[in-house]
Each structure stands twice: as C-alpha cells, then as structure tokens.
Motif scaffolding. Structure first.
Motif, PDB file in Angstrom:
ATOM      1  N   ASP A 249      47.301  44.129  41.547  1.00  0.00           N
ATOM      2  CA  ASP A 249      45.885  43.350  41.670  1.00  0.00           C
ATOM      3  C   ASP A 249      44.713  43.899  41.152  1.00  0.00           C
ATOM      4  O   ASP A 249      44.436  45.086  41.602  1.00  0.00           O
ATOM      5  CB  ASP A 249      45.691  42.834  43.017  1.00  0.00           C
ATOM      6  CG  ASP A 249      46.748  41.760  43.470  1.00  0.00           C
ATOM      7  OD1 ASP A 249      46.825  40.742  42.578  1.00  0.00           O
ATOM      8  OD2 ASP A 249      47.252  41.897  44.504  1.00  0.00           O
ATOM      9  N   ILE A 250      43.835  43.535  40.098  1.00  0.00           N
ATOM     10  CA  ILE A 250      42.672  44.322  39.919  1.00  0.00           C
ATOM     11  C   ILE A 250      41.665  43.333  40.208  1.00  0.00           C
ATOM     12  O   ILE A 250      41.083  42.168  39.988  1.00  0.00           O
ATOM     13  CB  ILE A 250      42.561  44.529  38.302  1.00  0.00           C
ATOM     14  CG1 ILE A 250      43.787  45.474  37.832  1.00  0.00           C
ATOM     15  CG2 ILE A 250      41.248  44.939  37.776  1.00  0.00           C
ATOM     16  CD1 ILE A 250      43.946  45.722  36.416  1.00  0.00           C
ATOM     17  N   ILE A 251      40.633  43.714  41.210  1.00  0.00           N
ATOM     18  CA  ILE A 251      39.546  42.821  41.813  1.00  0.00           C
ATOM     19  C   ILE A 251      38.216  43.575  41.154  1.00  0.00           C
ATOM     20  O   ILE A 251      37.873  44.950  41.307  1.00  0.00           O
ATOM     21  CB  ILE A 251      39.557  43.099  42.995  1.00  0.00           C
ATOM     22  CG1 ILE A 251      41.011  42.310  43.679  1.00  0.00           C
ATOM     23  CG2 ILE A 251      38.364  42.213  43.666  1.00  0.00           C
ATOM     24  CD1 ILE A 251      41.224  42.504  45.075  1.00  0.00           C
ATOM     25  N   GLY A 252      37.424  43.084  40.457  1.00  0.00           N
ATOM     26  CA  GLY A 252      36.134  43.492  40.130  1.00  0.00           C
ATOM     27  C   GLY A 252      35.965  42.820  38.634  1.00  0.00           C
ATOM     28  O   GLY A 252      36.469  41.881  38.140  1.00  0.00           O
ATOM     29  N   ASP A 253      34.348  42.895  38.311  1.00  0.00           N
ATOM     30  CA  ASP A 253      34.072  42.287  37.013  1.00  0.00           C
ATOM     31  C   ASP A 253      33.232  43.332  36.338  1.00  0.00           C
ATOM     32  O   ASP A 253      33.067  44.477  36.825  1.00  0.00           O
ATOM     33  CB  ASP A 253      33.340  40.944  37.148  1.00  0.00           C
ATOM     34  CG  ASP A 253      32.068  41.119  38.149  1.00  0.00           C
ATOM     35  OD1 ASP A 253      31.604  42.300  38.309  1.00  0.00           O
ATOM     36  OD2 ASP A 253      31.529  39.990  38.274  1.00  0.00           O
ATOM     37  N   GLY A 254      32.865  43.170  35.084  1.00  0.00           N
ATOM     38  CA  GLY A 254      32.278  43.951  34.315  1.00  0.00           C
ATOM     39  C   GLY A 254      32.663  43.829  32.777  1.00  0.00           C
ATOM     40  O   GLY A 254      33.332  43.355  32.180  1.00  0.00           O
ATOM     41  N   PRO A 255      31.882  44.737  32.047  1.00  0.00           N
ATOM     42  CA  PRO A 255      32.049  44.567  30.435  1.00  0.00           C
ATOM     43  C   PRO A 255      33.472  44.869  30.126  1.00  0.00           C
ATOM     44  O   PRO A 255      33.558  44.473  28.903  1.00  0.00           O
ATOM     45  CB  PRO A 255      30.894  45.523  30.147  1.00  0.00           C
ATOM     46  CG  PRO A 255      30.680  46.461  30.934  1.00  0.00           C
ATOM     47  CD  PRO A 255      30.823  45.847  32.211  1.00  0.00           C
ATOM     48  N   GLU A 256      34.132  45.563  30.528  1.00  0.00           N
ATOM     49  CA  GLU A 256      35.493  45.837  30.205  1.00  0.00           C
ATOM     50  C   GLU A 256      36.630  44.718  30.624  1.00  0.00           C
ATOM     51  O   GLU A 256      37.631  45.073  30.332  1.00  0.00           O
ATOM     52  CB  GLU A 256      36.066  47.239  30.752  1.00  0.00           C
ATOM     53  CG  GLU A 256      35.184  48.388  30.074  1.00  0.00           C
ATOM     54  CD  GLU A 256      35.435  48.429  28.600  1.00  0.00           C
ATOM     55  OE1 GLU A 256      36.508  48.847  28.560  1.00  0.00           O
ATOM     56  OE2 GLU A 256      34.275  48.486  28.040  1.00  0.00           O
ATOM     57  N   GLY A 257      36.211  43.545  31.282  1.00  0.00           N
ATOM     58  CA  GLY A 257      37.283  42.776  31.640  1.00  0.00           C
ATOM     59  C   GLY A 257      38.082  42.110  30.714  1.00  0.00           C
ATOM     60  O   GLY A 257      39.344  41.953  30.668  1.00  0.00           O
TER      61      GLY A 257
END
Length: 433
Positions: free
Chosen positions: A270-278
């Motif tokens: 599970d990957i939780i987070g957002d940002g420009p590399e999404g």
C-alpha cells in the motif's frame, strides 16, 4: 513545578511539519511545567479551538505586517508546492527576529523580574534562525534553552539529481549562516541546546555550548496505538509506504525492490501519499506487472493512515534525506517494523530489535539491499512478532509526546541545578552501529 515561557512561533495542530511538532511539544510541556506559550497570531484560532485560554495559557503575537511579505516571497522563490524547503527556511529566518522583538516588548519586564524560571524557544526548529532573546535572557539571569534544533542534513552525493528536482538551490550555500554575527550571539548566550538529530549535534558542536540529544519527532500513541499481529507464515507480507511522492522519498525503490515478492503473491504493498511522482509510480507499477499487488491510495487523513498502519507488517521507507522521520514513529507505534535508510533521522529512531536500517548508497544498491532483506523476512529469518512489540515499546518509552515532555523537564531541572552533568535519556545517535 517550574515556570516556563515557551516560545513557539510555529505551533498549529491543524498543519503539518514544523507547526505540528511545535504544537505537540508546547502542549505536552503543559503537563510537566507551569507553561505559558507564545505563538504567532496565525495560530490563534487553532489554540482557541482546542480550549486554550488566551492571556492565561497563551499569547498570540501579531507580526504579520513584517512576516507576511516574506512568506509570500518564499512561495514565489521555492519553485513549486512542497519544494525548495531551504528557501522557505531562509525566508522564515529573515522574518523571525521581528517576532522575537515583539515577544521581548511584551514579556521583557516579566522575564527581568524573574517571573519565569526558564525561557524555552521550541520553534523555529532550524539552527539557522537567530535569537535576540538569548542575549537578553542571559543579561536578566534567566536560563535560555534552544531546541530541539534540527535540519541541514547534507544531500548525499549519489542523489544530486533529486536535489535539483527539489529546487534546493540555497542548500549549496547554507553553511554560510554560521558566520552571521546574530547566529554567533545566539549560541554564545544560550544556556543550553537540545539537538534533535545526530547531524545537528555535530553541526552545533563548534559553539561549545552544553548540548542534550533528544530527537525532534514524537508520536501520539493514543492515535497510533499498538495492535498485535497475527500473520501466518503463508499469509502475504503486508507492506506499506507513507510519504510525499517525490524522488528522494524512494517509493519507486520500494516498488522495484519488492517486485519479486509482489509478482508471486508473497507480498502486497500500500502506497499512501500524493505528489509529483504519482503518475510515474503508476507507470512503474504497470511496467513491472504488479498492479494486482500494489495500490496507490493517494493522500489520506491521519486517522485513515492509522487504520492502514494497523493492517501492515512492514514499512518500506527508503528515503535518502529525512531530518526527523515522524512517519517511522507512527509505524513503530502501531507495531509496524520499519526498513529505513541509515542516513538522517530514521536511522536514529530504530535499533536492531525494532527495525532495519540499511546503509545509504546509490539507488541500485538500495534496491538490492531492500530486495534481499524483504525476501529473508518472508522466509521467516526474522521474528517480526517480537520486533513489532519491541518497536511499539521503544516508541512508548522514548518517543511519545509524554515521554518527550518528561525528557525536556529533565533539562529544565538540570538548568536549575546547574551541576554541569548533561542529561542522557538513553538515545543512541547511531542506533545500528
């Protein structure tokens, strides 16, 4: 109970990063000392909403006329949302002295009259922010405590590309701050310093001031509480990554390193987070053919993150530049065993009983190390159940906000006694050596 004037210019429970740390430390200290908090007016509404009484519990200083233009300039210069943190810190350091000027105007007479036993500046956390209060408190005969101070971890030479992507232009000349007369005066007049990381401790050693090592980050163990794991050997290993999706955080390293386990169904991530590399991460997941085993959840609230933590066995967090690593403490408090890079804050938070710290190096080296380690974990070469309990216990004993407040109270007692013996609270700067 000691009377303490806590200076926390940035302190806000509704924000993240420095303001959240400032809030948690300042409020936790109210449980161990007679504390009056001084903060910036932008935090006033948040203080009132949490039941603190203005004038009795806190004072809000209005420095907006001077500070607001610097914040606006910083947003322009930083090069994008979530980037250019060195630029943000530099602009804040330029604006901060006016805030302290107003603090002295409001509290100077009370300090000189001995109303407070200690004046403690909690935020700014950056060692680059000067303080005129240090000199004024020394003249008044009142101990002035700085910290926890943290920041300035050098970019590792293998990650120059990530440095450029983060718009960290000012990081190349950051060390120049040490030559400023205002900085020299700050440390010459401070009674003691709390260093929030091993790097900061070494950076400030030149000033030859009494120094106590207490890691910057703490954790709300009521929100991120321990949940015993019941995983059977045949169950997939439940992996989690939580963080901003930017190159230096290493979510791509986690995916690539664990692809063998993900493809065979021996692990889920599970990957939780957002940002420009999404988008790039989603493309990597598709390229590696692990869509069934990897879920990119995007941004989640603290409460939702806590829920995901309760379901995870192992945090894979190969970030190559972390000052503190609060998310690692959140994982450990929940009983999630972390894999971190031993460079900066995260490597100082774990020990061999509660987590894994791998040596920093080029990206391909980190991929190999995480790959090898996760496979040995799946094969049962490590007792994750015991490590999970040890991680939660380590956080409760050393890193809960309650524990941190008691540690800082120990510093207050030491300052009052003046016996020259620097407190040692059992932290290890290099936990995995």
């Amino acid at each position: 109970m000691q009377r303490v004037l806590v200076i926390a210019e940035a302190a806000n429970p509704d924000w993240v990063s420095v303001p959240l740390v400032g809030w948690n430390i300042a409020v936790a200290l109210r449980g161990v000392a007679d504390v009056h908090i001084v903060t910036q007016v932008r935090n006033r509404a948040a203080f009132l909403s949490r039941g603190l009484v203005e004038g009795r519990d806190f004072t809000a200083i209005d420095s907006e006329a001077f500070a607001a233009p610097f914040y606006r300039l910083a947003e322009i210069l930083r090069g994008g949302d979530g980037k250019g943190w060195t630029t943000i810190t530099a602009m804040q350091s330029l604006a901060y002295p006016y805030f302290e000027h107003l603090v002295w105007r409001r509290f100077g007479n009370a300090i000189k009259a001995g109303k407070y036993d200690v004046v403690h500046r909690v935020t700014p956390l950056s060692p680059t922010a000067p303080s005129s209060l240090a000199r004024r408190c020394r003249r008044a005969g009142v101990p002035f405590l700085l910290g926890p101070l943290n920041g300035g971890l050098p970019w590792h030479p293998d990650y120059g590309r990530e440095r450029i992507k983060e718009r960290e232009w000012l990081s190349y000349i950051r060390k120049a701050y040490a030559f400023l007369p205002t900085i020299r005066s700050t440390y010459a007049n401070a009674s003691a310093i709390i260093a929030g990381s091993g790097h900061t401790s070494s950076e400030l050693a030149r000033y030859r001031r009494p120094m106590v090592y207490i890691p910057e980050n703490g954790i709300d163990t009521d929100r991120f509480g321990f949940h015993p794991r019941t995983r059977a050997q045949s169950d997939p290993l439940r992996l989690i990554f939580v963080g901003r999706l930017v190159p230096y955080k290493g979510a791509d390293i986690a995916i690539e390193a664990c692809q063998g386990l993900l493809k065979t169904g021996r692990a889920r991530l599970d990957i939780i987070g957002d940002g420009p590399e999404g988008l790039a991460l989603a493309m990597l997941v598709a390229k590696l053919g692990v869509e069934e085993a990897v879920t990119l959840h995007g941004w989640k609230s603290h409460a939702e993150v806590a829920d995901y933590m309760r379901k995870a066995d192992l945090m894979v967090f190969p970030s190559v530049r972390e000052f503190g690593g609060g998310v690692v403490l959140e994982a450990m408090a929940s009983g999630v065993v972390p894999i971190v890079v031993d460079y900066g804050g995260p490597g100082e938070l774990v020990d061999n009983r509660s987590g894994f710290a791998i040596p920093i190096g080029p990206r391909d080296k980190l991929v190999r190390l995480v790959d090898r380690l996760t496979k040995t974990i799946v094969d049962g070469d490590h007792d994750l159940t015991a490590m999970s309990a040890a991680a939660a216990n380590r956080v409760e004993q050393l890193y809960s906000w309650r524990a941190k407040a008691n540690q800082i109270r120990g510093v207050y007692d030491w300052l009052r006694q003046g016996d020259g013996t620097v407190p040692d609270f059992g932290f290890s700067v290099c936990a995995n050596e």
